[in-house]
Design an enzyme around this catalytic site. Structure first.
Site, PDB file in Angstrom:
ATOM      1  N   ARG A  23       0.821  -1.224   0.000  1.00  0.00           N
ATOM      2  CA  ARG A  23       0.000   0.000   0.000  1.00  0.00           C
ATOM      3  C   ARG A  23       0.849   1.266   0.000  1.00  0.00           C
ATOM      4  O   ARG A  23       0.489   2.267   0.626  1.00  0.00           O
ATOM      5  CB  ARG A  23      -0.942   0.032   1.216  1.00  0.00           C
ATOM      6  CG  ARG A  23      -2.078  -0.965   1.165  1.00  0.00           C
ATOM      7  CD  ARG A  23      -3.222  -0.416   0.326  1.00  0.00           C
ATOM      8  NE  ARG A  23      -4.316  -1.371   0.279  1.00  0.00           N
ATOM      9  CZ  ARG A  23      -5.398  -1.304   1.042  1.00  0.00           C
ATOM     10  NH1 ARG A  23      -5.539  -0.339   1.904  1.00  0.00           N
ATOM     11  NH2 ARG A  23      -6.338  -2.206   0.926  1.00  0.00           N
ATOM     12  N   ARG A  27      -3.498   6.781   1.025  1.00  0.00           N
ATOM     13  CA  ARG A  27      -3.997   7.983   1.698  1.00  0.00           C
ATOM     14  C   ARG A  27      -3.022   8.671   2.632  1.00  0.00           C
ATOM     15  O   ARG A  27      -3.266   9.802   3.048  1.00  0.00           O
ATOM     16  CB  ARG A  27      -5.275   7.635   2.466  1.00  0.00           C
ATOM     17  CG  ARG A  27      -6.465   7.457   1.550  1.00  0.00           C
ATOM     18  CD  ARG A  27      -7.619   6.794   2.256  1.00  0.00           C
ATOM     19  NE  ARG A  27      -7.222   5.455   2.641  1.00  0.00           N
ATOM     20  CZ  ARG A  27      -8.042   4.560   3.181  1.00  0.00           C
ATOM     21  NH1 ARG A  27      -9.287   4.875   3.434  1.00  0.00           N
ATOM     22  NH2 ARG A  27      -7.598   3.368   3.492  1.00  0.00           N
ATOM     23  N   ARG A  36      -7.254  11.667  -5.401  1.00  0.00           N
ATOM     24  CA  ARG A  36      -8.429  10.897  -4.994  1.00  0.00           C
ATOM     25  C   ARG A  36      -9.666  11.781  -4.827  1.00  0.00           C
ATOM     26  O   ARG A  36     -10.789  11.342  -5.081  1.00  0.00           O
ATOM     27  CB  ARG A  36      -8.094  10.169  -3.682  1.00  0.00           C
ATOM     28  CG  ARG A  36      -9.193   9.346  -3.098  1.00  0.00           C
ATOM     29  CD  ARG A  36      -9.370   8.021  -3.832  1.00  0.00           C
ATOM     30  NE  ARG A  36     -10.166   7.108  -3.048  1.00  0.00           N
ATOM     31  CZ  ARG A  36     -11.476   6.915  -3.218  1.00  0.00           C
ATOM     32  NH1 ARG A  36     -12.126   7.583  -4.138  1.00  0.00           N
ATOM     33  NH2 ARG A  36     -12.121   6.055  -2.453  1.00  0.00           N
ATOM     34  N   ASP A  73      -6.726  -2.922  -7.303  1.00  0.00           N
ATOM     35  CA  ASP A  73      -7.239  -3.544  -6.078  1.00  0.00           C
ATOM     36  C   ASP A  73      -7.524  -5.012  -6.350  1.00  0.00           C
ATOM     37  O   ASP A  73      -7.739  -5.401  -7.500  1.00  0.00           O
ATOM     38  CB  ASP A  73      -8.531  -2.849  -5.608  1.00  0.00           C
ATOM     39  CG  ASP A  73      -8.819  -3.197  -4.153  1.00  0.00           C
ATOM     40  OD1 ASP A  73      -8.243  -2.561  -3.261  1.00  0.00           O
ATOM     41  OD2 ASP A  73      -9.594  -4.153  -3.913  1.00  0.00           O
ATOM     42  N   TYR A 149     -14.508 -12.027   0.259  1.00  0.00           N
ATOM     43  CA  TYR A 149     -15.225 -10.775  -0.030  1.00  0.00           C
ATOM     44  C   TYR A 149     -16.477 -11.035  -0.867  1.00  0.00           C
ATOM     45  O   TYR A 149     -17.529 -10.426  -0.651  1.00  0.00           O
ATOM     46  CB  TYR A 149     -14.312  -9.773  -0.754  1.00  0.00           C
ATOM     47  CG  TYR A 149     -13.339  -9.093   0.184  1.00  0.00           C
ATOM     48  CD1 TYR A 149     -13.745  -8.035   0.998  1.00  0.00           C
ATOM     49  CD2 TYR A 149     -12.016  -9.514   0.275  1.00  0.00           C
ATOM     50  CE1 TYR A 149     -12.862  -7.421   1.870  1.00  0.00           C
ATOM     51  CE2 TYR A 149     -11.125  -8.898   1.148  1.00  0.00           C
ATOM     52  CZ  TYR A 149     -11.558  -7.848   1.938  1.00  0.00           C
ATOM     53  OH  TYR A 149     -10.689  -7.236   2.806  1.00  0.00           O
TER      54      TYR A 149
HETATM   55  O1  CP3 Z   1       0.043  -1.587  -2.489  1.00  0.00           O
HETATM   56  C1  CP3 Z   1      -0.277  -0.692  -3.296  1.00  0.00           C
HETATM   57  O2  CP3 Z   1       0.112   0.506  -3.183  1.00  0.00           O
HETATM   58  C2  CP3 Z   1      -1.056  -1.086  -4.539  1.00  0.00           C
HETATM   59  C3  CP3 Z   1      -2.454  -0.977  -4.498  1.00  0.00           C
HETATM   60  C4  CP3 Z   1      -3.328  -1.884  -3.645  1.00  0.00           C
HETATM   61  C5  CP3 Z   1      -4.579  -1.440  -3.128  1.00  0.00           C
HETATM   62  N1  CP3 Z   1      -5.208  -2.494  -2.546  1.00  0.00           N
HETATM   63  C6  CP3 Z   1      -5.093  -0.071  -3.246  1.00  0.00           C
HETATM   64  C7  CP3 Z   1      -6.159   0.389  -2.352  1.00  0.00           C
HETATM   65  C8  CP3 Z   1      -3.203  -3.234  -3.296  1.00  0.00           C
HETATM   66  C9  CP3 Z   1      -2.047  -4.193  -3.547  1.00  0.00           C
HETATM   67  C10 CP3 Z   1      -4.407  -3.608  -2.604  1.00  0.00           C
HETATM   68  C11 CP3 Z   1      -4.660  -4.972  -2.119  1.00  0.00           C
HETATM   69  C12 CP3 Z   1      -5.871  -5.240  -1.335  1.00  0.00           C
HETATM   70  N2  CP3 Z   1      -7.098  -4.666  -1.442  1.00  0.00           N
HETATM   71  C13 CP3 Z   1      -5.942  -6.263  -0.357  1.00  0.00           C
HETATM   72  C14 CP3 Z   1      -4.839  -7.219   0.017  1.00  0.00           C
HETATM   73  C15 CP3 Z   1      -3.864  -6.636   0.946  1.00  0.00           C
HETATM   74  C16 CP3 Z   1      -4.401  -6.386   2.357  1.00  0.00           C
HETATM   75  O3  CP3 Z   1      -4.458  -5.194   2.717  1.00  0.00           O
HETATM   76  O4  CP3 Z   1      -4.755  -7.355   3.027  1.00  0.00           O
HETATM   77  C17 CP3 Z   1      -7.247  -6.248   0.159  1.00  0.00           C
HETATM   78  C18 CP3 Z   1      -7.801  -7.156   1.238  1.00  0.00           C
HETATM   79  C19 CP3 Z   1      -7.979  -5.236  -0.547  1.00  0.00           C
HETATM   80  C20 CP3 Z   1      -9.410  -4.881  -0.402  1.00  0.00           C
HETATM   81  C21 CP3 Z   1      -9.619  -3.476  -0.003  1.00  0.00           C
HETATM   82  N3  CP3 Z   1      -9.347  -2.393  -0.810  1.00  0.00           N
HETATM   83  C22 CP3 Z   1     -10.141  -2.996   1.223  1.00  0.00           C
HETATM   84  C23 CP3 Z   1     -10.577  -3.861   2.386  1.00  0.00           C
HETATM   85  C24 CP3 Z   1     -10.173  -1.609   1.124  1.00  0.00           C
HETATM   86  C25 CP3 Z   1     -10.773  -0.667   2.149  1.00  0.00           C
HETATM   87  C26 CP3 Z   1      -9.888  -0.431   3.293  1.00  0.00           C
HETATM   88  C27 CP3 Z   1      -9.082   0.795   3.059  1.00  0.00           C
HETATM   89  O5  CP3 Z   1      -7.865   0.775   3.322  1.00  0.00           O
HETATM   90  O6  CP3 Z   1      -9.683   1.789   2.629  1.00  0.00           O
HETATM   91  C28 CP3 Z   1      -9.627  -1.232  -0.128  1.00  0.00           C
HETATM   92  C29 CP3 Z   1      -9.447   0.134  -0.669  1.00  0.00           C
HETATM   93  C30 CP3 Z   1      -8.108   0.496  -1.212  1.00  0.00           C
HETATM   94  N4  CP3 Z   1      -7.320  -0.281  -2.009  1.00  0.00           N
HETATM   95  C31 CP3 Z   1      -7.446   1.751  -1.013  1.00  0.00           C
HETATM   96  C32 CP3 Z   1      -6.226   1.686  -1.728  1.00  0.00           C
HETATM   97  C33 CP3 Z   1      -5.198   2.771  -1.868  1.00  0.00           C
HETATM   98  C34 CP3 Z   1      -7.989   2.941  -0.232  1.00  0.00           C
HETATM   99  C35 CP3 Z   1      -9.060   3.556  -1.075  1.00  0.00           C
HETATM  100  C36 CP3 Z   1      -9.186   5.041  -0.932  1.00  0.00           C
HETATM  101  O7  CP3 Z   1      -8.372   5.787  -1.500  1.00  0.00           O
HETATM  102  O8  CP3 Z   1     -10.164   5.473  -0.297  1.00  0.00           O
END
Ligand code: CP3
Length: 345
Positions: A23, A27, A36, A73, A149
């Protein structure tokens, strides 16, 4: 030119450990929040190559990570299969849950790669735009985690609905996993064709399963995907991330054929060192230590570098960077790792 990150994944000992952070685009960076703000719909944001390329590059400009990870994602797969997926502010992802064979049969794998073509365009552009010494990582969720999910409809549960379905109707649940194995392998192969140089498979919810269920829903699907990807691209390294697999990490490595394993912060460094004898390890700084900074961050970072720094090793977090992480703590970490070349004090 040889890339430090790929060298480590190929089992080589490197002068200093390469690093990137799960990640790393997100944010905690003001420049991410700025982009965003104008992209309300998170999935459309992921499917807009101009924006996805820009936010992928943001952390590299600040910290010079050794690898860029595609901005996307894990839930683009259910979206691409036709399930309704929505990201709500403050709530995270919300899906129309699938809980029957009819639900599984309503998914359409034939539309997947077309639907995800903007992701491939993003990768193609990134492979031209990132610095020559930086590697490009593609990724997907592993089938069990994506299925959680799809079945639960949201995050933050104990995965009970999915676990229970898997016990009660294993043939039905297998049909969902098989569809995800096939879709995910095809998706990753296409990512590599467009420039991804390494792949990470995120199995974030693998830690909730019993031994037999871990074997069936985590080991077997990861192994099947690794086999399919390697059939086509034998030289592209795959990183497995069976988060919180505990005593199952070693079995996971031995049976799936991954080149590297990403370890969560619970894994003792002694154990990580033992796993390093069978494959490259990645990890495992506690993301809260990065939030805390100061002496706590320093102590934790040094412990990890001392235990694993000789390699083959990739420095990373044990789980994704938290949104309230101060960017200057990430800057300190990047400097500490880059200054940790073998022989330097
Ligand atoms: O790592 C990176 O920088 C690359 C991008 C990336 C995102 N999600 C962007 C994202 C990667 C590799 C993921 C993987 C992901 N997504 C996982 C596996 C890794 C882990 O954290 O266990 C999972 C379970 C998800 C599902 C997901 N996406 C959730 C549960 C959420 C909401 C929680 C949160 O942090 O907001 C997301 C949203 C998400 N994916 C964001 C980002 C940058 C935040 C969205 C925003 O900008 O509001």
């Amino acid at each position: 030119m040889s890339k430090l990150f790929l060298d480590a994944l190929n089992g080589k000992k490197t002068d200093r450990p390469p690093f990137w952070l799960m990640r790393q685009a997100g944010r905690y960076l003001p420049e991410y929040r700025e982009v965003r703000k104008n992209a309300k719909n998170f999935l459309n944001f992921c499917y807009t190559p101009d924006l996805a390329v820009e936010v992928t590059l943001q952390p590299l400009r600040r910290y010079g990570m050794d690898a860029a990870i595609l901005f996307s994602d894990i839930l683009v797969i259910p979206d691409g299969l036709g399930q309704s997926v929505e990201f709500r502010e403050g709530e995270g992802p919300v899906l129309e849950p699938i809980r029957s064979l009819a639900g599984i049969e309503s998914l359409d794998k034939n539309r997947l790669l077309d639907h995800l073509s903007p992701v491939f365009e993003t990768l193609g552009r990134l492979s031209k735009e990132i610095p020559a010494e930086t590697a490009l990582i593609g990724f997907a969720g592993a089938p069990w985690t994506v299925a959680v999910y799809m079945v639960e409809g949201r995050g933050g549960t104990d995965c009970g609905t999915a676990r229970s379905w898997a016990y009660r109707q294993p043939e039905e649940f297998q049909a969902l996993i098989d569809l995800l194995v096939e879709s995910t392998a095809a998706y990753l192969i296409e990512q590599i064709a467009h420039g991804a140089e390494a792949i990470q498979l995120f199995d974030s919810w693998s830690g909730v399963l019993s031994e037999s269920q871990f074997h069936r829903w985590v080991v077997e699907p990861n192994k099947a995907i690794v086999r399919r990807v390697k059939e086509k691209y034998p030289a592209v390294p795959v990183i497995g991330f069976p988060r919180q697999a505990g005593l199952m990490y070693e079995t996971f490595i031995r049976e799936t054929g991954v080149d590297a394993v990403s370890l969560d912060s619970n894994v003792p460094l002694e154990e990580a060192k033992a796993l390093q004898k069978i494959c490259t390890v990645q990890g495992n700084l506690d993301n809260q230590a990065l939030v805390a900074g100061g002496a706590a961050l320093e102590t934790e970072t040094i412990r990890i570098l001392e235990a694993l720094g000789e390699g083959p090793f990739v420095f990373n977090l044990g789980h994704g960077i938290l949104p309230h992480t101060p960017p200057e703590h990430v800057a300190w970490l990047a400097d500490a790792i880059k200054g940790s070349a073998a022989g330097s004090s």
